[in-house]
Design a protein around this motif. Sequence first.
Motif, PDB file in Angstrom:
ATOM      1  N   GLU B 217       0.824  -1.222   0.000  1.00 57.68           N
ATOM      2  CA  GLU B 217       0.000   0.000   0.000  1.00 57.68           C
ATOM      3  C   GLU B 217       0.856   1.270   0.000  1.00 57.68           C
ATOM      4  O   GLU B 217       0.596   2.211  -0.746  1.00 57.68           O
ATOM      5  N   ALA B 218       1.905   1.274   0.833  1.00 59.01           N
ATOM      6  CA  ALA B 218       2.719   2.480   0.989  1.00 59.01           C
ATOM      7  C   ALA B 218       3.551   2.770  -0.251  1.00 59.01           C
ATOM      8  O   ALA B 218       4.002   3.901  -0.451  1.00 59.01           O
ATOM      9  N   GLU B 219       3.784   1.754  -1.074  1.00 60.11           N
ATOM     10  CA  GLU B 219       4.696   1.949  -2.204  1.00 60.11           C
ATOM     11  C   GLU B 219       3.975   2.224  -3.511  1.00 60.11           C
ATOM     12  O   GLU B 219       4.607   2.367  -4.553  1.00 60.11           O
ATOM     13  N   ILE B 220       2.630   2.268  -3.453  1.00 56.32           N
ATOM     14  CA  ILE B 220       1.888   2.472  -4.709  1.00 56.32           C
ATOM     15  C   ILE B 220       2.106   3.893  -5.217  1.00 56.32           C
ATOM     16  O   ILE B 220       1.990   4.860  -4.469  1.00 56.32           O
ATOM     17  N   ASN B 221       2.427   3.992  -6.499  1.00 52.65           N
ATOM     18  CA  ASN B 221       2.537   5.297  -7.141  1.00 52.65           C
ATOM     19  C   ASN B 221       1.163   5.666  -7.693  1.00 52.65           C
ATOM     20  O   ASN B 221       0.675   5.023  -8.616  1.00 52.65           O
ATOM     21  N   PRO B 222       0.521   6.699  -7.132  1.00 54.22           N
ATOM     22  CA  PRO B 222      -0.861   7.011  -7.557  1.00 54.22           C
ATOM     23  C   PRO B 222      -0.960   7.490  -9.007  1.00 54.22           C
ATOM     24  O   PRO B 222      -2.051   7.497  -9.567  1.00 54.22           O
ATOM     25  N   ASP B 223       0.161   7.874  -9.605  1.00 59.26           N
ATOM     26  CA  ASP B 223       0.116   8.385 -10.983  1.00 59.26           C
ATOM     27  C   ASP B 223       0.060   7.283 -12.029  1.00 59.26           C
ATOM     28  O   ASP B 223      -0.104   7.559 -13.214  1.00 59.26           O
ATOM     29  N   VAL B 224       0.281   6.048 -11.584  1.00 58.00           N
ATOM     30  CA  VAL B 224       0.395   4.949 -12.540  1.00 58.00           C
ATOM     31  C   VAL B 224      -0.663   3.893 -12.217  1.00 58.00           C
ATOM     32  O   VAL B 224      -0.878   3.600 -11.047  1.00 58.00           O
ATOM     33  N   PRO B 225      -1.330   3.338 -13.233  1.00 64.19           N
ATOM     34  CA  PRO B 225      -2.339   2.299 -12.959  1.00 64.19           C
ATOM     35  C   PRO B 225      -1.709   1.074 -12.306  1.00 64.19           C
ATOM     36  O   PRO B 225      -0.526   0.805 -12.510  1.00 64.19           O
ATOM     37  N   LEU B 226      -2.499   0.353 -11.550  1.00 64.25           N
ATOM     38  CA  LEU B 226      -1.989  -0.879 -10.935  1.00 64.25           C
ATOM     39  C   LEU B 226      -2.935  -2.042 -11.202  1.00 64.25           C
ATOM     40  O   LEU B 226      -2.592  -2.996 -11.894  1.00 64.25           O
ATOM     41  N   HIS B 227      -4.166  -1.943 -10.692  1.00 63.70           N
ATOM     42  CA  HIS B 227      -5.068  -3.092 -10.796  1.00 63.70           C
ATOM     43  C   HIS B 227      -5.534  -3.322 -12.222  1.00 63.70           C
ATOM     44  O   HIS B 227      -5.896  -4.434 -12.590  1.00 63.70           O
ATOM     45  N   GLU B 228      -5.519  -2.255 -13.021  1.00 62.21           N
ATOM     46  CA  GLU B 228      -5.911  -2.414 -14.429  1.00 62.21           C
ATOM     47  C   GLU B 228      -4.963  -3.334 -15.172  1.00 62.21           C
ATOM     48  O   GLU B 228      -5.269  -3.828 -16.253  1.00 62.21           O
ATOM     49  N   LYS B 229      -3.776  -3.556 -14.588  1.00 61.37           N
ATOM     50  CA  LYS B 229      -2.752  -4.292 -15.320  1.00 61.37           C
ATOM     51  C   LYS B 229      -2.843  -5.803 -15.145  1.00 61.37           C
ATOM     52  O   LYS B 229      -2.074  -6.532 -15.753  1.00 61.37           O
ATOM     53  N   ALA B 230      -3.805  -6.262 -14.332  1.00 59.25           N
ATOM     54  CA  ALA B 230      -3.958  -7.714 -14.142  1.00 59.25           C
ATOM     55  C   ALA B 230      -4.423  -8.353 -15.437  1.00 59.25           C
ATOM     56  O   ALA B 230      -5.383  -7.895 -16.057  1.00 59.25           O
ATOM     57  N   GLY B 231      -3.725  -9.388 -15.866  1.00 59.26           N
ATOM     58  CA  GLY B 231      -4.156 -10.138 -17.040  1.00 59.26           C
ATOM     59  C   GLY B 231      -3.995  -9.416 -18.356  1.00 59.26           C
ATOM     60  O   GLY B 231      -4.624  -9.802 -19.335  1.00 59.26           O
ATOM     61  N   VAL B 232      -3.184  -8.363 -18.384  1.00 61.91           N
ATOM     62  CA  VAL B 232      -2.886  -7.703 -19.661  1.00 61.91           C
ATOM     63  C   VAL B 232      -1.381  -7.487 -19.785  1.00 61.91           C
ATOM     64  O   VAL B 232      -0.617  -7.767 -18.862  1.00 61.91           O
ATOM     65  N   ILE B 233      -0.991  -6.947 -20.935  1.00 65.89           N
ATOM     66  CA  ILE B 233       0.422  -6.694 -21.225  1.00 65.89           C
ATOM     67  C   ILE B 233       0.819  -5.332 -20.656  1.00 65.89           C
ATOM     68  O   ILE B 233       0.024  -4.401 -20.648  1.00 65.89           O
ATOM     69  N   GLU B 234       2.044  -5.219 -20.161  1.00 66.76           N
ATOM     70  CA  GLU B 234       2.568  -3.892 -19.854  1.00 66.76           C
ATOM     71  C   GLU B 234       4.031  -3.805 -20.266  1.00 66.76           C
ATOM     72  O   GLU B 234       4.668  -4.817 -20.558  1.00 66.76           O
ATOM     73  N   LYS B 235       4.527  -2.584 -20.285  1.00 64.64           N
ATOM     74  CA  LYS B 235       5.911  -2.368 -20.708  1.00 64.64           C
ATOM     75  C   LYS B 235       6.317  -0.947 -20.374  1.00 64.64           C
ATOM     76  O   LYS B 235       5.486  -0.154 -19.925  1.00 64.64           O
ATOM     77  N   CYS B 236       7.593  -0.636 -20.640  1.00 64.10           N
ATOM     78  CA  CYS B 236       8.122   0.704 -20.378  1.00 64.10           C
ATOM     79  C   CYS B 236       7.360   1.740 -21.192  1.00 64.10           C
ATOM     80  O   CYS B 236       7.041   1.539 -22.361  1.00 64.10           O
ATOM     81  N   THR B 237       7.032   2.871 -20.554  1.00 65.80           N
ATOM     82  CA  THR B 237       6.303   3.950 -21.241  1.00 65.80           C
ATOM     83  C   THR B 237       7.125   5.227 -21.298  1.00 65.80           C
ATOM     84  O   THR B 237       6.559   6.302 -21.513  1.00 65.80           O
ATOM     85  N   PHE B 238       8.439   5.136 -21.129  1.00 63.34           N
ATOM     86  CA  PHE B 238       9.280   6.331 -20.978  1.00 63.34           C
ATOM     87  C   PHE B 238       8.729   7.196 -19.850  1.00 63.34           C
ATOM     88  O   PHE B 238       8.758   8.422 -19.923  1.00 63.34           O
ATOM     89  N   CYS B 239       8.180   6.562 -18.809  1.00 62.23           N
ATOM     90  CA  CYS B 239       7.568   7.260 -17.667  1.00 62.23           C
ATOM     91  C   CYS B 239       6.638   8.368 -18.158  1.00 62.23           C
ATOM     92  O   CYS B 239       6.781   9.543 -17.802  1.00 62.23           O
ATOM     93  N   ILE B 240       5.667   7.995 -18.945  1.00 63.75           N
ATOM     94  CA  ILE B 240       4.780   8.935 -19.644  1.00 63.75           C
ATOM     95  C   ILE B 240       4.143   9.955 -18.693  1.00 63.75           C
ATOM     96  O   ILE B 240       3.953  11.114 -19.046  1.00 63.75           O
ATOM     97  N   HIS B 241       3.877   9.510 -17.439  1.00 64.82           N
ATOM     98  CA  HIS B 241       3.229  10.396 -16.473  1.00 64.82           C
ATOM     99  C   HIS B 241       4.187  11.458 -15.960  1.00 64.82           C
ATOM    100  O   HIS B 241       3.756  12.470 -15.408  1.00 64.82           O
ATOM    101  N   ARG B 242       5.480  11.241 -16.099  1.00 62.88           N
ATOM    102  CA  ARG B 242       6.461  12.241 -15.669  1.00 62.88           C
ATOM    103  C   ARG B 242       6.930  13.074 -16.844  1.00 62.88           C
ATOM    104  O   ARG B 242       7.000  14.306 -16.767  1.00 62.88           O
ATOM    105  N   THR B 243       7.279  12.381 -17.931  1.00 60.66           N
ATOM    106  CA  THR B 243       7.937  13.087 -19.026  1.00 60.66           C
ATOM    107  C   THR B 243       6.993  14.059 -19.722  1.00 60.66           C
ATOM    108  O   THR B 243       7.420  15.098 -20.201  1.00 60.66           O
ATOM    109  N   ARG B 244       5.707  13.715 -19.770  1.00 63.14           N
ATOM    110  CA  ARG B 244       4.783  14.636 -20.439  1.00 63.14           C
ATOM    111  C   ARG B 244       4.471  15.853 -19.562  1.00 63.14           C
ATOM    112  O   ARG B 244       3.796  16.774 -19.995  1.00 63.14           O
TER     113      ARG B 244
END
Lengths: 417, 298
Positions: B217-244
């Motif tokens: 709980e304490a380590e969750i980054n609120p800017d990035v999805p977490l539970h949506e990622k169950a059962g799907v693909i993920e990968k590097c986004t060039f930290c889209i939430h920071r860089t944009r």
Amino acid sequence: MAEKAISRPGVKRVIGVDLDFGALRTAGPRYWAFVSLLVTVIGLGVMAWGTLLTHGGSVMAMRDSYPWGLWFTNYMYYVGLSAGGLVVYASVHLFNAKQFAPLSRLAVLQAGVLVMMALLGIITDMERPWRAVWMLLTPNFNSPFIYTGSAANIYMIICFVDLWILITGKGGHKLAHRMTLIALPFAVYLHTTTAFVLSLNKSRELWNSAVMVPIFLTSATASGVALLLICAYVMQRIGAMKFKPSMFRSLSTLLATVIIIDLFLLAVEILTVFWPTSAKPGHALRLAEFFTGEYAIAFLPVLVLGLGAFALLAGRSTRHLPAVQITASLMYVVAIFLKRYSLMAMGFAVDPLGQYSAPYLPSLVEVLIALGLLAVGLLIMTLSAKVLPLRVPEEDSAESDQVVLASHAPEQALEVG
Amino acid sequence: MSEDSTRSAGQAPLDLPEGCTLSRRTFLGGVGATAGLVLAGAVPALVSSAQATEGGVPGNESLSGVLEEDGAVNYPGKTVHYAEPPGDEKWAMVIDVKACIGCRRCVYACVKENNIGRNSGFTYIQVLEMDKGKVDVEHASLAYEQGGDPDKWYMPVQCMQCAKPPCVYGCPVTATWRDPDGIVVIDYEKCIACRNCIVTCPYGARHFNWVEPEVAEAEINPDVPLHEKAGVIEKCTFCIHRTREGGTTACTEACPVGARKFGDLNDPDSEVSILLKTRRVWRLKEEYGTEPMIWYVG
């Protein structure tokens, strides 16, 4: 034909097909024991699928290094098996192969059921099957999945419509002939696109070879013909259908021919990969695992069984024996499964970053789902053997239509073409 | 004449085999090449001063070949929902493999930043340890104990944000695309879990969540999805939430030796633009034609 059948008790007419439920009533205890065994296996498969849906993909043995597993092996395998049946059926119409005419209904039924099993395999692998609707809403035409998925669906429909046409005789022999002209190219298309799912990947050296397409076609035809031969023997054994020995001889000659073409293409690919002037390190390294790595136990039998089956069918003095024909067919059906498995798994064993992973072996959940799907297919075939009028009546008008059709096939092909 | 000059230039030890001496042809060739390089540098400079506004970014004409690769692929017209809309940037990264010590701090920072399930069994960044003398990915090691081995060299690999991404081409349902700023994104709501993108990616950059990703709980980054990622693909986004939003990627920030440079290729003064113009850079599996947006420099 219809009038004659309707007079028997227990026959119901559904959309023009006489379903002989009376035959089920008279079926022996061994028949019902087999059916209940299949139903039990299906039940286990459904339970396994439920486990998968509730617990997520980790209950399967697939991981990032093996993103596809048993379901994809089976997809390739079943789709391939279905082709052989259709090739035999089509040769009745296109090449005047009268000796296969009694097989036509069985061949088309087998083709349709196998593709259905392949498609169910995809559905049961998805974690959220309802999302598959996006394939229709926002398809990406760069992806071979779109082509193989749609081809398999349409092909399955063609097979069942074709079966209905053959049984009811609707549209006469002309329509049956035209359906062949649609179904056969579609079978080739389906196998080509299935091969493309593997071969159109520059990221996977092992698969990225154009010879994959013809190998898929020949493997498919060989294993499909072999399965049809076995299936025909079983149907004859349980008294559902009757064939002439010459039909089996023709079938096994066809089988031997396709086996040797299949093995030739494989040999050509192996040679190209290892020949010093053409060997690319990535490709050679991966294919070498077939012979010296942990996958040798799955791949070397492919060569042994393949050559063995050909040798059995080539022997002039023994090739007419049913036991020899069945043994050779079984050998090749098993060989092609091992070939599909090792081809798929080996493509993943060394990943694009050169990392080797231990061989993929399916988990219990995957095996149960696969067995459940196999049982679905067997159950349909078992019930059909009793209920569906698969036997092509000898002296019936439908048969004479077929014979007439077969003898005029070349002229008709010209007319249609 | 030039025969004499070579001989006089190479007077000293001369233990070299015959082929090693500077022949007239190679000497003249060398002069020609040098002159060519000078001219090549000068001519675009003149052109750029003349017509700065026409074609490409002013001051970055020498990178026009790379910049032309830009162009959204399969872009559905709307950007991913958890980030600011893309601007005029064209993101790129340059990794200095000479500096990289293989400490994997970028890996750890990335895992924390991007809510990668601690039970998921993958990381966006994979650092390859390789033997000296060649770029031999086939014999690289991912599972080395710790970095810093002076007899090895290290190459971090992650999603290359390719300009011609095979994963995007392979997705049957268009659940992944390339946004106009060059970041390849995934719609977690749409992914059908067919895993074809894992198969098509030549860099092993895509990962599937076989389990429900777990993060304390304490380590969750609120800017990035977490539970949506169950059962799907993920990968590097060039930290889209920071860089944009004007930031840099977590891996760039975490690198203790400054081996990673992240920036905008449309800005001629950005670090990546300058590196690409001044250093001899290379890309992993260039021959695949995927046009990756991560360059290596050694």
